[in-house]
Design a protein around this motif. Structure first.
Motif, PDB file in Angstrom:
ATOM      1  N   GLY A 187       8.167 -56.074 -22.865  1.00 26.45           N
ATOM      2  CA  GLY A 187       7.440 -57.386 -22.650  1.00 26.45           C
ATOM      3  C   GLY A 187       8.399 -58.468 -23.426  1.00 26.45           C
ATOM      4  O   GLY A 187       7.696 -59.445 -23.962  1.00 26.45           O
ATOM      5  N   VAL A 188       9.709 -58.257 -23.524  1.00 24.49           N
ATOM      6  CA  VAL A 188      10.255 -59.263 -24.223  1.00 24.49           C
ATOM      7  C   VAL A 188      11.056 -60.087 -23.108  1.00 24.49           C
ATOM      8  O   VAL A 188      11.385 -59.596 -21.916  1.00 24.49           O
ATOM      9  CB  VAL A 188      11.399 -58.711 -25.329  1.00 24.49           C
ATOM     10  N   ALA A 189      11.552 -61.244 -23.281  1.00 25.82           N
ATOM     11  CA  ALA A 189      12.291 -62.305 -22.435  1.00 25.82           C
ATOM     12  C   ALA A 189      13.669 -61.535 -22.080  1.00 25.82           C
ATOM     13  O   ALA A 189      14.545 -61.561 -23.086  1.00 25.82           O
ATOM     14  CB  ALA A 189      12.344 -63.476 -22.862  1.00 25.82           C
ATOM     15  N   TYR A 190      13.927 -61.383 -20.872  1.00 29.22           N
ATOM     16  CA  TYR A 190      15.296 -60.872 -20.559  1.00 29.22           C
ATOM     17  C   TYR A 190      16.499 -61.719 -20.856  1.00 29.22           C
ATOM     18  O   TYR A 190      17.458 -61.410 -21.441  1.00 29.22           O
ATOM     19  CB  TYR A 190      15.327 -60.421 -18.839  1.00 29.22           C
ATOM     20  N   GLY A 191      16.083 -63.163 -20.634  1.00 30.97           N
ATOM     21  CA  GLY A 191      17.244 -64.151 -20.901  1.00 30.97           C
ATOM     22  C   GLY A 191      17.696 -64.020 -22.403  1.00 30.97           C
ATOM     23  O   GLY A 191      18.596 -64.386 -22.847  1.00 30.97           O
ATOM     24  N   ASP A 192      16.591 -63.767 -23.375  1.00 30.86           N
ATOM     25  CA  ASP A 192      16.808 -63.639 -24.769  1.00 30.86           C
ATOM     26  C   ASP A 192      17.362 -62.606 -25.023  1.00 30.86           C
ATOM     27  O   ASP A 192      18.442 -62.582 -26.195  1.00 30.86           O
ATOM     28  CB  ASP A 192      15.533 -63.621 -25.236  1.00 30.86           C
ATOM     29  N   VAL A 193      17.339 -61.555 -24.189  1.00 28.32           N
ATOM     30  CA  VAL A 193      18.156 -60.381 -24.457  1.00 28.32           C
ATOM     31  C   VAL A 193      19.802 -60.468 -24.313  1.00 28.32           C
ATOM     32  O   VAL A 193      20.487 -60.170 -25.050  1.00 28.32           O
ATOM     33  CB  VAL A 193      17.910 -58.869 -23.721  1.00 28.32           C
ATOM     34  N   VAL A 194      19.911 -61.054 -22.939  1.00 31.84           N
ATOM     35  CA  VAL A 194      21.432 -61.333 -22.463  1.00 31.84           C
ATOM     36  C   VAL A 194      21.847 -62.235 -23.529  1.00 31.84           C
ATOM     37  O   VAL A 194      23.070 -62.214 -23.901  1.00 31.84           O
ATOM     38  CB  VAL A 194      21.230 -61.671 -21.188  1.00 31.84           C
ATOM     39  N   GLY A 195      21.001 -63.522 -23.917  1.00 33.41           N
ATOM     40  CA  GLY A 195      21.623 -64.446 -24.897  1.00 33.41           C
ATOM     41  C   GLY A 195      21.600 -64.000 -26.170  1.00 33.41           C
ATOM     42  O   GLY A 195      22.075 -64.884 -27.159  1.00 33.41           O
TER      43      GLY A 195
ATOM     44  N   SER B 241      14.075 -62.463 -31.409  1.00 35.09           N
ATOM     45  CA  SER B 241      13.641 -62.504 -32.881  1.00 35.09           C
ATOM     46  C   SER B 241      13.736 -61.212 -33.525  1.00 35.09           C
ATOM     47  O   SER B 241      13.738 -60.452 -32.807  1.00 35.09           O
ATOM     48  CB  SER B 241      12.214 -63.264 -32.960  1.00 35.09           C
ATOM     49  N   HIS B 242      13.654 -61.112 -34.754  1.00 31.54           N
ATOM     50  CA  HIS B 242      13.431 -59.885 -35.496  1.00 31.54           C
ATOM     51  C   HIS B 242      12.307 -59.075 -35.074  1.00 31.54           C
ATOM     52  O   HIS B 242      12.578 -57.936 -34.540  1.00 31.54           O
ATOM     53  CB  HIS B 242      13.286 -60.120 -37.037  1.00 31.54           C
ATOM     54  N   PHE B 243      11.116 -59.569 -34.761  1.00 25.36           N
ATOM     55  CA  PHE B 243      10.203 -58.653 -34.251  1.00 25.36           C
ATOM     56  C   PHE B 243      10.330 -58.298 -32.805  1.00 25.36           C
ATOM     57  O   PHE B 243      10.126 -57.182 -32.247  1.00 25.36           O
ATOM     58  CB  PHE B 243       8.950 -59.664 -34.169  1.00 25.36           C
ATOM     59  N   GLN B 244      10.963 -59.248 -31.888  1.00 26.24           N
ATOM     60  CA  GLN B 244      11.017 -58.928 -30.626  1.00 26.24           C
ATOM     61  C   GLN B 244      12.036 -57.996 -30.403  1.00 26.24           C
ATOM     62  O   GLN B 244      12.363 -56.789 -29.667  1.00 26.24           O
ATOM     63  CB  GLN B 244      11.730 -60.029 -29.732  1.00 26.24           C
ATOM     64  N   GLU B 245      13.347 -57.594 -31.447  1.00 22.70           N
ATOM     65  CA  GLU B 245      14.242 -56.756 -31.462  1.00 22.70           C
ATOM     66  C   GLU B 245      13.727 -55.467 -31.846  1.00 22.70           C
ATOM     67  O   GLU B 245      13.888 -54.416 -31.245  1.00 22.70           O
ATOM     68  CB  GLU B 245      15.389 -57.049 -32.297  1.00 22.70           C
TER      69      GLU B 245
ATOM     70  N   TRP C 103      13.765 -51.957 -29.308  1.00 18.38           N
ATOM     71  CA  TRP C 103      14.289 -50.739 -29.753  1.00 18.38           C
ATOM     72  C   TRP C 103      13.302 -49.752 -29.975  1.00 18.38           C
ATOM     73  O   TRP C 103      13.431 -48.591 -29.736  1.00 18.38           O
ATOM     74  CB  TRP C 103      14.962 -50.820 -31.164  1.00 18.38           C
ATOM     75  N   SER C 104      12.170 -49.960 -30.261  1.00 18.62           N
ATOM     76  CA  SER C 104      10.883 -49.221 -30.318  1.00 18.62           C
ATOM     77  C   SER C 104      10.549 -48.648 -28.894  1.00 18.62           C
ATOM     78  O   SER C 104      10.488 -47.329 -28.648  1.00 18.62           O
ATOM     79  CB  SER C 104       9.735 -49.906 -30.823  1.00 18.62           C
ATOM     80  N   THR C 105      10.711 -49.576 -28.097  1.00 17.68           N
ATOM     81  CA  THR C 105      10.497 -49.139 -26.694  1.00 17.68           C
ATOM     82  C   THR C 105      11.503 -48.333 -26.041  1.00 17.68           C
ATOM     83  O   THR C 105      11.257 -47.319 -25.410  1.00 17.68           O
ATOM     84  CB  THR C 105      10.083 -50.216 -25.769  1.00 17.68           C
ATOM     85  N   VAL C 106      12.627 -48.567 -26.391  1.00 12.21           N
ATOM     86  CA  VAL C 106      13.798 -47.691 -25.949  1.00 12.21           C
ATOM     87  C   VAL C 106      13.702 -46.283 -26.374  1.00 12.21           C
ATOM     88  O   VAL C 106      13.780 -45.273 -25.761  1.00 12.21           O
ATOM     89  CB  VAL C 106      15.185 -48.320 -26.552  1.00 12.21           C
ATOM     90  N   LYS C 107      13.355 -46.026 -27.765  1.00 12.61           N
ATOM     91  CA  LYS C 107      13.105 -44.914 -28.410  1.00 12.61           C
ATOM     92  C   LYS C 107      12.033 -44.123 -27.601  1.00 12.61           C
ATOM     93  O   LYS C 107      12.114 -42.993 -27.297  1.00 12.61           O
ATOM     94  CB  LYS C 107      12.889 -45.154 -29.764  1.00 12.61           C
ATOM     95  N   GLU C 108      10.874 -44.841 -27.568  1.00 13.45           N
ATOM     96  CA  GLU C 108       9.760 -44.209 -26.908  1.00 13.45           C
ATOM     97  C   GLU C 108       9.753 -43.550 -25.391  1.00 13.45           C
ATOM     98  O   GLU C 108       9.588 -42.428 -25.390  1.00 13.45           O
ATOM     99  CB  GLU C 108       8.633 -45.255 -26.979  1.00 13.45           C
ATOM    100  N   LEU C 109      10.484 -44.567 -24.729  1.00 14.93           N
ATOM    101  CA  LEU C 109      10.644 -44.130 -23.311  1.00 14.93           C
ATOM    102  C   LEU C 109      11.835 -43.040 -22.981  1.00 14.93           C
ATOM    103  O   LEU C 109      12.054 -42.759 -21.923  1.00 14.93           O
ATOM    104  CB  LEU C 109      11.187 -45.405 -22.514  1.00 14.93           C
ATOM    105  N   SER C 110      12.931 -42.996 -24.111  1.00 16.70           N
ATOM    106  CA  SER C 110      13.970 -42.230 -24.030  1.00 16.70           C
ATOM    107  C   SER C 110      13.457 -40.734 -23.737  1.00 16.70           C
ATOM    108  O   SER C 110      14.227 -39.979 -23.281  1.00 16.70           O
ATOM    109  CB  SER C 110      14.885 -42.547 -25.102  1.00 16.70           C
ATOM    110  N   GLU C 111      12.379 -40.351 -24.150  1.00  9.72           N
ATOM    111  CA  GLU C 111      11.865 -39.034 -24.332  1.00  9.72           C
ATOM    112  C   GLU C 111      11.184 -38.813 -23.041  1.00  9.72           C
ATOM    113  O   GLU C 111      10.784 -37.623 -22.721  1.00  9.72           O
ATOM    114  CB  GLU C 111      10.735 -38.880 -25.494  1.00  9.72           C
ATOM    115  N   GLU C 112      10.849 -39.818 -22.070  1.00  9.64           N
ATOM    116  CA  GLU C 112      10.268 -39.742 -20.942  1.00  9.64           C
ATOM    117  C   GLU C 112      11.262 -39.328 -19.689  1.00  9.64           C
ATOM    118  O   GLU C 112      12.480 -39.344 -19.984  1.00  9.64           O
ATOM    119  CB  GLU C 112       9.549 -41.028 -20.553  1.00  9.64           C
ATOM    120  N   THR C 113      10.761 -38.298 -18.721  1.00 10.98           N
ATOM    121  CA  THR C 113      11.637 -37.936 -17.582  1.00 10.98           C
ATOM    122  C   THR C 113      10.690 -38.534 -16.462  1.00 10.98           C
ATOM    123  O   THR C 113       9.781 -38.838 -16.323  1.00 10.98           O
ATOM    124  CB  THR C 113      11.679 -36.682 -17.712  1.00 10.98           C
TER     125      THR C 113
END
Length: 218
Positions: free
Chosen positions: A28-36, A40-44, A48-58
């Motif tokens: 739920g973060v802005a794609y433009g902010d990721v690419v650019g 913010s510290h909170f968004q980052e 990364w929390s989402t990446v870690k959580e979903l990396s366990e999914e198949t």
């Protein structure tokens, strides 16, 4: 509930680019902010929390250009992964028939092959759903001299590729003009439908790459 195993075939975008958008959407973060690199510290932390959580999914697999995409390779992946749902992006970029004389003949072969896959039984007596997208002949959409009243944009180009309409169960034409880009919307025009819960001649979706919002506008 049963896990829906999804295979994405992407001759244009690589796995890492698709994964990036997948994680950004779920975070739920802005794609433009990721690419650019403007998160913010909170968004980052949230990303990364989402990446870690979903990396366990198949349940989602991707074939991209690095996998040497061919019809046989796609069929092998469908069988081995026991995929229930297949998404084929930029179908016109796949070499469906090595003997095809041109892009039109190649796409004809691809449409017939994809249609056959959706109707045949797979390992485990499984039937699968397939969604594919492609570009039509752009020259057929210019001028609009052959466009009939009530026809959606691009309908005249389908006359050059009738077997797309013959084989597809549901066919939508995507339109996005200059004003639509400014408004952040995209229009889906219903060209053919065999099954649809509620028929709509036109479906309008949000197209916001900043918030990754592609929901339907009611």
């Amino acid at each position: 509930p049963k896990e829906i195993k999804t295979l994405i075939v992407s001759p244009e975008m690589l796995k890492v680019a698709l994964a990036e958008r997948f994680f950004v959407t779920h975070a739920g973060v802005a794609y433009g902010d990721v690419v650019g690199t403007n998160l913010s510290h909170f968004q980052e932390e949230k990303l990364w929390s989402t990446v870690k959580e979903l990396s366990e999914e198949t349940g989602i697999w991707i074939l991209d250009a690095t996998d040497a995409i061919t019809p046989d390779r796609i069929a092998q992946a469908i069988d081995e992964l026991e995929a229930d749902f297949v998404v084929i992006d930029a179908a016109y970029k796949i070499r469906w028939d090595p003997k095809a004389r041109n892009r039109f003949d190649n796409l004809f072969a691809g449409v017939e092959m994809i249609s056959g896959w959706s109707k045949r039984g797979w390992k485990g007596d499984r039937h699968i759903g397939i969604v594919a997208d492609s570009q039509l002949n752009r020259s057929g959409t210019k001028g609009g001299s052959n466009r009939k009243p009530g026809d959606p944009p691009g309908q005249e180009a389908l006359a050059m590729a009738d077997n797309i309409a013959w084989e597809a169960d549901n066919l939508f034409l995507v339109e996005r003009g200059t004003d639509d880009k400014y408004d952040g919307v995209v229009n889906l025009h219903t060209s053919k439908v065999r099954r649809m819960a509620e028929y709509k001649a036109k479906i309008q979706l949000r197209m916001n790459m900043q918030t990754m919002d592609f929901s339907e506008i009611e």
